[in-house]
Write a protein that holds these residues in place. Structure first.
Motif, short mmCIF file in Angstrom:
data_model
loop_
_atom_site.label_atom_id
_atom_site.label_comp_id
_atom_site.label_asym_id
_atom_site.label_seq_id
_atom_site.Cartn_x
_atom_site.Cartn_y
_atom_site.Cartn_z
N ALA A 1 2.37 -0.97 -11.62
CA ALA A 1 1.65 -0.48 -12.80
C ALA A 1 0.35 0.20 -12.39
N LEU A 2 -0.34 -0.40 -11.43
CA LEU A 2 -1.59 0.19 -10.92
C LEU A 2 -1.31 1.56 -10.30
N GLY A 3 -0.29 1.61 -9.45
CA GLY A 3 0.03 2.84 -8.74
C GLY A 3 0.41 3.97 -9.69
N LEU A 4 1.13 3.59 -10.73
CA LEU A 4 1.61 4.59 -11.69
C LEU A 4 0.50 5.08 -12.60
N ALA A 5 -0.30 4.14 -13.11
CA ALA A 5 -1.29 4.47 -14.13
C ALA A 5 -2.60 4.99 -13.56
N GLY A 6 -2.95 4.53 -12.37
CA GLY A 6 -4.24 4.89 -11.79
C GLY A 6 -4.53 6.38 -11.77
N PRO A 7 -3.63 7.20 -11.24
CA PRO A 7 -3.92 8.64 -11.16
C PRO A 7 -4.00 9.32 -12.52
N LEU A 8 -3.53 8.63 -13.54
CA LEU A 8 -3.64 9.18 -14.90
C LEU A 8 -5.07 9.03 -15.41
N LEU A 9 -5.73 7.98 -14.92
CA LEU A 9 -7.05 7.63 -15.45
C LEU A 9 -8.19 8.18 -14.61
N MET A 10 -7.88 8.68 -13.42
CA MET A 10 -8.92 9.24 -12.54
C MET A 10 -8.26 10.26 -11.61
N PRO A 11 -9.06 11.11 -10.92
CA PRO A 11 -8.48 12.09 -9.99
C PRO A 11 -7.62 11.38 -8.94
N PRO A 12 -6.47 11.95 -8.60
CA PRO A 12 -5.53 11.28 -7.68
C PRO A 12 -6.15 10.88 -6.35
N MET A 13 -6.99 11.75 -5.79
CA MET A 13 -7.57 11.44 -4.49
C MET A 13 -8.50 10.23 -4.59
N LEU A 14 -9.28 10.19 -5.65
CA LEU A 14 -10.18 9.05 -5.86
C LEU A 14 -9.37 7.78 -6.02
N PHE A 15 -8.27 7.88 -6.77
CA PHE A 15 -7.43 6.70 -6.97
C PHE A 15 -6.92 6.18 -5.63
N GLN A 16 -6.46 7.10 -4.78
CA GLN A 16 -5.87 6.66 -3.53
C GLN A 16 -6.89 5.94 -2.65
N VAL A 17 -8.11 6.45 -2.63
CA VAL A 17 -9.15 5.79 -1.84
C VAL A 17 -9.44 4.40 -2.44
N LEU A 18 -9.63 4.36 -3.74
CA LEU A 18 -9.95 3.08 -4.39
C LEU A 18 -8.81 2.08 -4.25
N PHE A 19 -7.58 2.58 -4.31
CA PHE A 19 -6.42 1.69 -4.23
C PHE A 19 -6.34 1.00 -2.87
N ILE B 1 0.85 -1.19 0.00
CA ILE B 1 0.00 0.00 0.00
C ILE B 1 0.88 1.24 0.00
N VAL B 2 1.98 1.19 0.73
CA VAL B 2 2.94 2.29 0.75
C VAL B 2 3.61 2.41 -0.62
N TYR B 3 3.99 1.28 -1.15
CA TYR B 3 4.65 1.21 -2.47
C TYR B 3 3.76 1.85 -3.55
N GLY B 4 2.51 1.45 -3.60
CA GLY B 4 1.60 1.98 -4.61
C GLY B 4 1.34 3.46 -4.44
N CYS B 5 1.14 3.92 -3.20
CA CYS B 5 0.85 5.34 -2.96
C CYS B 5 2.03 6.22 -3.35
N LEU B 6 3.24 5.74 -3.07
CA LEU B 6 4.43 6.55 -3.37
C LEU B 6 4.70 6.62 -4.87
N LEU B 7 4.09 5.73 -5.64
CA LEU B 7 4.23 5.79 -7.09
C LEU B 7 3.15 6.65 -7.73
N ALA B 8 2.14 7.00 -6.94
CA ALA B 8 0.93 7.58 -7.51
C ALA B 8 1.13 8.92 -8.21
N ASP B 9 2.16 9.66 -7.86
CA ASP B 9 2.31 10.98 -8.47
C ASP B 9 3.40 11.02 -9.54
N ARG B 10 3.99 9.89 -9.88
CA ARG B 10 5.17 9.93 -10.76
C ARG B 10 4.83 10.21 -12.22
#
Lengths: 280, 233, 288
Positions: free
Chosen positions: A155-173, A66-75
């Motif tokens: 891949a999920l962490g990196l691509a997710g915020p591209l496909l939806m608002p970052p905050m929404l992605f973080q909750v869903l993730f 969960i930490v790994y994915g969140c830290l990738l979310a803004d790259r």
């Protein structure tokens, strides 16, 4: 691609927050999961290095992704925010090549603290228990169980915020990680313990021949496996999506590795498609 | 008139996804209440799911919102020079999320009370105090999100911490249940159960520690240079 | 609104001295701040705008000490600020963005805001585009929206940091004209590394280099730094090694050079009338 990998790796590994967040969360795990994390055994009469390394990986894989994915979310979205997209797009390097380099570079860097925690524990085990073979098993377990999972989650962490608002992605993730990996299948429909779950045990049971020791009288809160001595197959009492839970054996373990890689490629392809559509 | 206009701008800043999330949770509760047992979910499981959504789902939303306060404002440099300080702007934005989520939680609670499900919820108190089931963890996670955001100045890092805490408290609930001190700090004591008589002290301890976390965040949020130097890269 | 700066120092983490004992008095009117990239201009702007705290030294603006919270608030109430990197909310229209900023500047009356925004959109020639989303705006249009937000509360102090960077020539001229018209009884502090912007708009200016004041005075004073030091030379050969080349324009079969040098760099070099840019470069040369 190598240049992109190198620089993305450097930029991510240099972030102080990467080390601070991992440091804090790992400290919490070590302190609170004592003695499970300290002993790496399920009962007192098991001293098997392979088992110890599987348990160590399992404990880290429950919470640290969960930490790994969140830290990738803004790259990925960062390039647009910094205004470097135009400059990068004007280079002769193909967009897909750059995406792959960025993916591998940032995922590798973000996995470094995770890797250090895991192999650090393996070194301690090898020295304290006098079992140097634990280091070899650590490599085998890491490569076969952790790496494929982190590739997909990355891949999920990196691509997710591209496909939806970052905050929404973080909750869903975080909800996905909990629902899709950590819930007992008998409780509700879930992807946990299926061939699609990054946190499943198919390689441990199917490829490495892992069989856990009988639970001790106080171990009522086990994290690993719904059915103690086997993995996969119909859930006792029945559960939805059991068709995604084949019995663990070597071919199924390899299938799981393949599924993780395919899912990673699929998610990255979605990201690439999205980028192409927004550019045109 | 001024207040409404400014609040309407801040509601817009929250974005449609953030504003839709709490009603989606309420909808989930409505669907579970209406169809849960008809779809084969045992009553005990349905009760657990309802409380899980209320006690764990509701707090996660403003917690992540608080974690995302710093590092994502396009116009932060301009905002920091305006006489209506940026700290009050951030708190206004957070209040939008907390207030809206709380309103949705109240609607969900009312539904559960009216349909009789609330009486089946484990360890839940009745009356107004019963609303602490979701309110205490919500304010606690929000305050932690605020503090972590102000300290780390990175939305992704702060969200990572909030997500980890949320997950940890669910996965390892037994640790909190077994320890007398930790029991008072367990965010999800209603869902996972606690020692009889400990529920209200737990809820009140969470509120008290939330105010300490928010107080720790307060001076950091007022430091313009710190906010400006937030992780843009 | 007078700005009085005394021994201002700003040191960043890592020992970077962005400002080093700066003394400066800025009177009412248009005032230029020149300097190369990294000279400390933006750091100074941010300190004046209340974004950064000085490491040491004092700053008084309109009699208010910005070291105090009350002083900073008083200054921010009278301040219009256009940062170098103006971030906007791309989902808002220009009108909505100005309305939001106006509210944050304390303009509570809806009617007053509407009127003021309408006036300013007219001033910056954005009335036609007022209801378009900002993400569709060009760089020049965003800059104009930026100056409009800076003027919302009729500020006594206007700080504009590199306002014309990236603008086309027409936009640049329009912007400069607008700023000059705004000066009046305001203090307008124009920070830029484009000498021409200062030459066309300011009577008084200061030059910063490596965090220190290299020059303060009027435009004529800076130009005189290059008195008897500017030369032109047309030659088919390379530029003379003695002197600094300011411009090189192909002419016929050779090159026409404009140089700064203490003495004639070549027997065929002719003295030329210095410009503000020459004065600035001569000052930089002296400081090396």
């Amino acid at each position: 691609m190598i240049a992109t990998f190198r620089y993305e790796f450097r930029m991510q590994i240099r972030r102080p927050v990467l080390w601070i967040v991992y440091g804090l969360t790992f400290a919490v795990i070590v302190i609170t999961l004592n003695p499970a994390y300290v002993d790496l055994q399920r009962s007192n009469d098991r001293d098997d290095p392979m088992t110890a390394m599987i348990v160590s990986a399992d404990l880290l894989m429950s919470l640290l992704p969960i930490v790994y994915g969140c830290l990738l979310a803004d790259r990925l979205v960062r390039d647009r925010r910094l205004g470097v997209v135009g400059v990068l797009d004007a280079t002769p390097t193909a967009h897909t090549t750059r995406l792959i380099g960025k993916y591998l570079g940032t995922c590798a860097a973000t996995a470094v603290p995770f890797t250090l925690a895991y192999f650090g524990r393996a070194v301690v085990y090898a020295i304290v228990e006098g079992e140097p073979s634990a280091l070899g098993w650590a490599v085998v377990v890491f490569v076969t169980t952790t790496v494929p999972a982190l590739l997909f989650v990355g891949a999920l962490g990196l691509a997710g915020p591209l496909l939806m608002p970052p905050m929404l992605f973080q909750v869903l993730f975080v909800v996905y990680w909990f629902w899709g990996n950590l819930i007992y299948p008998s409780m509700m429909p879930t992807l946990a313990d299926t061939i699609l779950s990054p946190n499943s045990q198919y390689v441990a049971y199917g490829l490495l021949g892992y069989t856990p020791a009988p639970p001790g009288p106080t171990e009522t809160h086990l994290i690993i496996g719904p059915d103690y001595y086997t993995y996969g197959g119909p859930t006792p009492g029945g559960a939805s999506l059991d068709f995604l839970r084949p019995m663990a054996d070597a071919p199924v373990a390899l299938l799981w590795i393949g599924v993780m890689l395919v899912l990673a490629v699929f998610v990255l392809s979605l990201a690439r498609l999205h980028t192409t559509r927004t550019e045109s | 008139m001024r207040s409404l206009d400014l609040w309407s701008h801040e509601i817009r800043r929250a974005g449609p996804a953030a504003l839709l999330a709490p009603p989606v949770l309420v909808l989930l509760i409505v669907l579970l209440v209406a169809f849960g047992t008809r779809l084969g979910s045992r009553e005990g499981n349905t009760v657990l799911f309802l409380m899980t959504i209320l006690e764990t789902g509701i707090p996660l939303l403003p917690g992540i919102a608080a974690a995302s306060l710093i590092g994502r404002d396009h116009a932060v440099e301009l905002q920091l020079t305006l006489p209506r300080g940026y700290r009050s702007t951030m708190l206004r934005r957070l209040a939008v999320m907390v207030g809206w989520t709380a309103l949705c939680a109240l609607i969900a609670s009312a539904l559960l009370i009216v349909t009789g499900w609330w009486d089946l919820l484990p360890a839940a108190s009745h009356g107004l105090a019963g609303q602490l089931a979701w309110l205490s963890p919500m304010l606690w996670l929000t305050a932690l999100g605020l503090l972590v955001a102000a300290t780390l100045r990175s939305a992704s890092a702060a969200a990572a911490i909030i997500s980890f805490v949320w997950l940890f408290e669910q996965m390892l609930a037994y640790l909190f249940q077994e320890n007398q001190m930790l029991r008072l700090l367990h965010l999800f004591a209603t869902t996972h159960g606690t020692v009889p008589g400990d529920w209200l002290p737990n809820r009140l301890t969470l509120l008290a520690t939330a105010s300490l976390l928010a107080a720790a965040a307060w001076p950091l949020l007022g430091n313009a240079e710190r906010i400006l130097g937030g992780e843009a890269a | 609104m007078r700005i009085e700066i005394s021994r201002l120092t700003k040191t960043y983490r890592g020992g970077v001295h962005a400002l080093d004992g700066l003394d400066l008095d800025v009177p009412t009117g248009m005032y230029g701040l020149l300097g190369s990239n990294g000279a400390g201009k933006t750091t100074l702007m941010r300190i004046l705008a209340g974004l950064l705290k000085p490491t040491s030294g004092t700053v008084r603006i309109g009699g208010h000490d910005i070291a105090t919270a009350d002083g900073r608030l008083a200054v921010q109430r009278a301040l219009g600020y256009l940062p170098q990197d103006l971030g906007v909310y791309p989902d808002l229209t220009a009108r909505q963005f100005l309305d939001y900023i106006a509210l944050l500047k304390g303009i509570d009356s809806r009617a007053t805001r509407r009127r003021r925004i309408g006036e300013l959109l007219e001033v910056v020639a954005l009335t036609q585009d007022a209801d378009r989303r900002l993400k569709g705006f060009s760089g020049g249009m965003l800059r104009r929206a930026g100056i409009a937000q800076a003027l919302l509360a009729d500020p006594r102090l206007l700080i504009v940091d590199e306002p014309t960077t990236g603008l086309d020539p027409e936009e640049r001229i329009r912007f400069r004209t607008l700023l000059s018209q705004l000066a009046g009884d305001r203090t307008v502090l124009l920070s830029t590394h484009i000498v021409e912007d200062v030459a066309q708009t300011c009577r008084l200016l200061a030059v910063l280099t490596k965090g220190r004041l290299a020059f303060t005075g009027d435009v004529g004073g800076l130009v005189s730094q290059a008195d008897h030091r500017v030369w032109t030379l047309t030659t088919p050969g390379p530029a003379p090694s003695h002197g600094r080349v300011v411009a090189a324009v192909p002419e016929g079969t050779g090159m026409r050079y404009r140089l700064i040098a203490p003495t004639a760099p070549d027997p065929y070099a002719r003295p030329a009338e210095p410009t503000l840019e020459d004065g600035y470069l001569a000052l930089m040369e002296t400081g090396r």
